[in-house]
Design a protein around this motif. Structure first.
Motif, PDB file in Angstrom:
ATOM      1  N   TYR A  69      -2.867   3.748  -2.612  1.00  0.00           N
ATOM      2  CA  TYR A  69      -3.025   2.674  -3.675  1.00  0.00           C
ATOM      3  C   TYR A  69      -2.540   1.381  -2.439  1.00  0.00           C
ATOM      4  O   TYR A  69      -2.442   1.208  -1.705  1.00  0.00           O
ATOM      5  CB  TYR A  69      -1.224   2.622  -4.012  1.00  0.00           C
ATOM      6  CG  TYR A  69      -0.980   1.013  -5.109  1.00  0.00           C
ATOM      7  CD1 TYR A  69      -0.344   0.375  -4.269  1.00  0.00           C
ATOM      8  CD2 TYR A  69      -1.974   0.270  -6.333  1.00  0.00           C
ATOM      9  CE1 TYR A  69       0.117  -1.387  -4.255  1.00  0.00           C
ATOM     10  CE2 TYR A  69      -1.251  -0.834  -6.658  1.00  0.00           C
ATOM     11  CZ  TYR A  69       0.307  -1.590  -5.259  1.00  0.00           C
ATOM     12  OH  TYR A  69       0.336  -2.825  -6.107  1.00  0.00           O
ATOM     13  N   TYR A  70      -3.519   0.275  -3.073  1.00  0.00           N
ATOM     14  CA  TYR A  70      -3.549  -1.321  -2.427  1.00  0.00           C
ATOM     15  C   TYR A  70      -3.475  -2.417  -3.275  1.00  0.00           C
ATOM     16  O   TYR A  70      -4.271  -2.303  -4.310  1.00  0.00           O
ATOM     17  CB  TYR A  70      -4.839  -1.292  -1.772  1.00  0.00           C
ATOM     18  CG  TYR A  70      -4.936  -0.859  -0.664  1.00  0.00           C
ATOM     19  CD1 TYR A  70      -6.227   0.831  -1.108  1.00  0.00           C
ATOM     20  CD2 TYR A  70      -4.642  -0.747   0.994  1.00  0.00           C
ATOM     21  CE1 TYR A  70      -6.136   1.286   0.084  1.00  0.00           C
ATOM     22  CE2 TYR A  70      -4.921   0.295   2.199  1.00  0.00           C
ATOM     23  CZ  TYR A  70      -5.959   1.319   1.269  1.00  0.00           C
ATOM     24  OH  TYR A  70      -6.170   2.672   2.380  1.00  0.00           O
ATOM     25  N   ARG A  71      -2.850  -3.117  -3.063  1.00  0.00           N
ATOM     26  CA  ARG A  71      -2.685  -4.082  -3.626  1.00  0.00           C
ATOM     27  C   ARG A  71      -3.796  -5.215  -3.410  1.00  0.00           C
ATOM     28  O   ARG A  71      -4.169  -5.138  -2.538  1.00  0.00           O
ATOM     29  CB  ARG A  71      -1.315  -5.721  -3.382  1.00  0.00           C
ATOM     30  CG  ARG A  71      -1.285  -6.508  -2.722  1.00  0.00           C
ATOM     31  CD  ARG A  71       0.048  -7.005  -2.402  1.00  0.00           C
ATOM     32  NE  ARG A  71       0.026  -7.621  -3.146  1.00  0.00           N
ATOM     33  CZ  ARG A  71       1.395  -8.125  -4.419  1.00  0.00           C
ATOM     34  NH1 ARG A  71       1.801  -7.041  -4.242  1.00  0.00           N
ATOM     35  NH2 ARG A  71       1.223  -8.739  -5.348  1.00  0.00           N
ATOM     36  N   ASP A  72      -4.103  -6.322  -5.008  1.00  0.00           N
ATOM     37  CA  ASP A  72      -5.610  -6.507  -5.004  1.00  0.00           C
ATOM     38  C   ASP A  72      -5.922  -7.475  -3.582  1.00  0.00           C
ATOM     39  O   ASP A  72      -6.615  -7.476  -3.006  1.00  0.00           O
ATOM     40  CB  ASP A  72      -5.420  -7.412  -6.151  1.00  0.00           C
ATOM     41  CG  ASP A  72      -6.034  -6.484  -7.319  1.00  0.00           C
ATOM     42  OD1 ASP A  72      -5.396  -7.472  -8.289  1.00  0.00           O
ATOM     43  OD2 ASP A  72      -6.480  -5.384  -6.865  1.00  0.00           O
ATOM     44  N   ALA A  73      -4.415  -8.144  -3.225  1.00  0.00           N
ATOM     45  CA  ALA A  73      -4.916  -9.328  -1.839  1.00  0.00           C
ATOM     46  C   ALA A  73      -4.920  -8.892  -0.707  1.00  0.00           C
ATOM     47  O   ALA A  73      -5.952  -8.950  -0.204  1.00  0.00           O
ATOM     48  CB  ALA A  73      -3.371 -10.256  -1.956  1.00  0.00           C
ATOM     49  N   VAL A  74      -5.032  -7.057  -0.575  1.00  0.00           N
ATOM     50  CA  VAL A  74      -4.971  -7.140   0.586  1.00  0.00           C
ATOM     51  C   VAL A  74      -6.530  -5.570   0.800  1.00  0.00           C
ATOM     52  O   VAL A  74      -6.511  -5.334   1.730  1.00  0.00           O
ATOM     53  CB  VAL A  74      -3.866  -6.447   1.508  1.00  0.00           C
ATOM     54  CG1 VAL A  74      -2.703  -6.797   1.321  1.00  0.00           C
ATOM     55  CG2 VAL A  74      -3.634  -4.580   0.408  1.00  0.00           C
ATOM     56  N   SER A  90       0.754  -0.794  -0.077  1.00  0.00           N
ATOM     57  CA  SER A  90       0.181   0.180  -0.376  1.00  0.00           C
ATOM     58  C   SER A  90       0.632   1.179   0.095  1.00  0.00           C
ATOM     59  O   SER A  90       2.258   1.239   0.125  1.00  0.00           O
ATOM     60  CB  SER A  90      -0.867   0.390   1.531  1.00  0.00           C
ATOM     61  OG  SER A  90      -1.802   1.249   0.999  1.00  0.00           O
ATOM     62  N   CYS A  91       0.316   2.109  -0.285  1.00  0.00           N
ATOM     63  CA  CYS A  91       1.347   3.736  -0.357  1.00  0.00           C
ATOM     64  C   CYS A  91       0.016   4.884  -0.319  1.00  0.00           C
ATOM     65  O   CYS A  91      -1.513   4.583  -0.684  1.00  0.00           O
ATOM     66  CB  CYS A  91       1.742   3.237  -1.722  1.00  0.00           C
ATOM     67  SG  CYS A  91       2.810   5.219  -2.073  1.00  0.00           S
ATOM     68  N   ILE A  92       0.527   6.103  -0.007  1.00  0.00           N
ATOM     69  CA  ILE A  92      -0.349   6.779   0.174  1.00  0.00           C
ATOM     70  C   ILE A  92       0.340   7.946  -0.362  1.00  0.00           C
ATOM     71  O   ILE A  92       1.734   8.450   0.422  1.00  0.00           O
ATOM     72  CB  ILE A  92      -0.792   7.256   1.151  1.00  0.00           C
ATOM     73  CG1 ILE A  92      -1.485   8.288   1.351  1.00  0.00           C
ATOM     74  CG2 ILE A  92      -0.334   7.382   2.694  1.00  0.00           C
ATOM     75  CD1 ILE A  92      -2.943   8.957   3.005  1.00  0.00           C
TER      76      ILE A  92
END
Length: 119
Positions: free
Chosen positions: A59-64, A49-51
């Protein structure tokens, strides 16, 4: 000196929650994107994730997605990662990183904090 210090890792049962925190210093907090990547034994590093401190976009990766929430506090220069409904596959060392806007590569990162999710 740029410093990123993680805290909040630990051992939790599947379905539980943890909150990671990243304390940043040594740079202009609002001038960077700050996020988390993780690395499990024998696996490649992956972005979690990133902000953006510029506009708050995330941003989040799909898995989370739907389980993790990233937030930042510019008054405290901290970025937190709230992790709910944890799964054993979330087990990894989690690293906080910073990067310049428009550059996908981290320019600084912390020493990491271990997250272990048991069945």
């Amino acid at each position: 000196e740029v410093k990123l210090v993680e805290s909040g890792g630990g051992l939790v049962q599947a379905g539980g929650s943890l909150r990671l925190s990243c304390a940043a210093s040594g740079f202009t907090f609002d001038a960077k994107a700050i996020g988390w990547f993780r690395q499990a034994p024998g696996k490649m590093r992956e972005g979690v994730s990133c902000i953006s401190q510029r506009d708050g976009s995330t941003y989040y990766r799909d898995a989370v997605k739907g389980r993790f929430t990233i937030s930042s506090d510019s008054a405290k220069n901290t970025v937190d990662l709230q992790m709910n409904s944890l799964k054993p596959e979330d087990t990894a060392v989690y690293y906080c990183y910073s990067r310049r806007f428009g550059n996908p590569q981290p320019d600084s990162w912390g020493q990491g904090t271990q997250v272990t999710v048991s069945l």
